[in-house]
Design an enzyme around this catalytic site. Structure first.
Site, PDB file in Angstrom:
ATOM      1  N   SER A  17       3.572  11.885  -2.286  1.00 36.80           N
ATOM      2  CA  SER A  17       3.225  11.992  -3.709  1.00 36.80           C
ATOM      3  C   SER A  17       1.834  12.610  -3.884  1.00 36.80           C
ATOM      4  CB  SER A  17       3.328  10.637  -4.419  1.00 36.80           C
ATOM      5  OG  SER A  17       2.305   9.771  -4.010  1.00 36.80           O
ATOM      6  N   ASN A  18       0.923  12.330  -2.973  1.00 42.79           N
ATOM      7  CA  ASN A  18      -0.385  12.996  -3.051  1.00 42.79           C
ATOM      8  C   ASN A  18      -0.252  14.496  -2.785  1.00 42.79           C
ATOM      9  OD1 ASN A  18      -2.970  11.275  -3.435  1.00 42.79           O
ATOM     10  ND2 ASN A  18      -1.610   9.990  -2.196  1.00 42.79           N
ATOM     11  N   ILE A  92      -5.383  12.533  14.820  1.00 38.87           N
ATOM     12  CA  ILE A  92      -5.509  13.992  14.978  1.00 38.87           C
ATOM     13  C   ILE A  92      -6.005  14.304  16.386  1.00 38.87           C
ATOM     14  CG2 ILE A  92      -6.819  16.017  14.186  1.00 38.87           C
ATOM     15  CD1 ILE A  92      -4.600  15.162  12.276  1.00 38.87           C
ATOM     16  N   HIS A 108      -8.037   7.541   2.460  1.00 36.40           N
ATOM     17  CA  HIS A 108      -7.659   6.200   2.907  1.00 36.40           C
ATOM     18  C   HIS A 108      -7.609   5.290   1.681  1.00 36.40           C
ATOM     19  CE1 HIS A 108      -7.080   3.059   5.839  1.00 36.40           C
ATOM     20  NE2 HIS A 108      -7.857   2.306   5.083  1.00 36.40           N
TER      21      HIS A 108
HETATM   22  C1  GAR Z   1      -1.658   7.023   0.252  1.00 36.52           C
HETATM   23  O1  GAR Z   1      -1.960   5.887  -0.507  1.00 36.52           O
HETATM   24  C2  GAR Z   1      -2.744   7.272   1.278  1.00 36.52           C
HETATM   25  O2  GAR Z   1      -4.020   6.896   0.847  1.00 36.52           O
HETATM   26  C3  GAR Z   1      -2.285   6.416   2.419  1.00 36.52           C
HETATM   27  O3  GAR Z   1      -0.893   6.571   2.448  1.00 36.52           O
HETATM   28  C4  GAR Z   1      -0.420   6.781   1.114  1.00 36.52           C
HETATM   29  C5  GAR Z   1       0.524   7.962   1.134  1.00 36.52           C
HETATM   30  O4  GAR Z   1       1.197   8.070  -0.082  1.00 36.52           O
HETATM   31  N1  GAR Z   1      -2.904   6.807   3.649  1.00 36.52           N
HETATM   32  C6  GAR Z   1      -3.196   5.927   4.612  1.00 36.52           C
HETATM   33  O5  GAR Z   1      -2.919   4.748   4.538  1.00 36.52           O
HETATM   34  C7  GAR Z   1      -3.917   6.516   5.823  1.00 36.52           C
HETATM   35  N2  GAR Z   1      -4.387   5.497   6.679  1.00 36.52           N
HETATM   36  P1  GAR Z   1       1.955   9.423  -0.445  1.00 36.52           P
HETATM   37  O6  GAR Z   1       2.770   9.830   0.787  1.00 36.52           O
HETATM   38  O7  GAR Z   1       2.820   9.081  -1.598  1.00 36.52           O
HETATM   39  O8  GAR Z   1       0.906  10.449  -0.781  1.00 36.52           O
END
Ligand code: GAR
Length: 192
Positions: A17-18, A92, A108
């Protein structure tokens, strides 16, 4: 004279979603293009989003990331300038850090240095925040180095955690902060 756009690749492991929000922000941007997505999970929902958004999405296995030069070679062949991790859960590898020094950033879903490190991702983070009785949580955008969640912090934003909030409710508030700030911070960092 036409300006050469900076090319950004987004790495994602899950829903994406991001990634979608970032693509929408940079549509028609004059200096930055989101060129492609990379996913390390074959069945991640980010592949569906990519199709809808008309963004190429490439799968590379964890083994390819860790044990080969294929990901690095591919990104170089695509002339990618910058990597954005948006819910990307694999560490990475060093070969990518070498080719993209200070050009990889991660988001994060908590206020680092709290609630970071291996295994701290997505719902696990929000669960831990609620269980610890925290009064606030938020987002951290940081450069990526060889350790999980330890690179230099670029930006943080906070939200309140109310007593009785569930991890899902905290996740919702944190997602809202991510959607609001991540694209703008990417823009600032990529443009220097
Ligand atoms: C997001 O909330 C991001 O901050 C987190 O995973 C989610 C992905 O959501 N990342 C971590 O936890 C990294 N350690 P998305 O796939 O819907 O963007």
């Amino acid at each position: 004279m036409e300006i050469k756009k900076k090319k950004v690749a987004i790495l994602a492991s899950g829903s994406g979603s991001n990634a979608e929000n970032i693509v929408n922000y940079f549509r028609n941007h004059e200096q930055i293009e989101i060129s492609l997505f990379i996913a390390n999970k074959k069945d991640a929902f980010v592949h569906e989003r990519a199709k809808r958004l008309n963004i190429p999405c490439y799968y590379f296995s964890n083994k390819q990331f860790r044990e080969t030069q294929e990901v690095k070679d591919f990104l170089v062949s695509q002339q990618i300038d910058f990597l954005v991790l948006a819910g990307f859960l694999l560490k990475i590898p060093e070969n990518l850090l070498k080719v993209f020094p200070d050009r990889i950033i991660n988001i994060h879903p908590a206020l680092l240095p709290k609630y970071g490190g291996k295994g701290m991702y997505g719902e696990h983070v929000h669960q831990a925040v609620v269980e610890a009785g925290e009064k606030e949580s938020g987002i951290t955008i940081h450069y990526v180095n060889e350790n999980y969640d330890e690179g230099e912090i670029i930006f943080q934003a906070k939200c309140k955690v109310l007593s009785g909030d569930t991890p899902e409710q905290v996740a919702e508030k944190v997602h809202a902060l991510e959607y609001e700030h991540f694209p703008k911070i990417i823009e600032k960092v990529v443009l220097g």
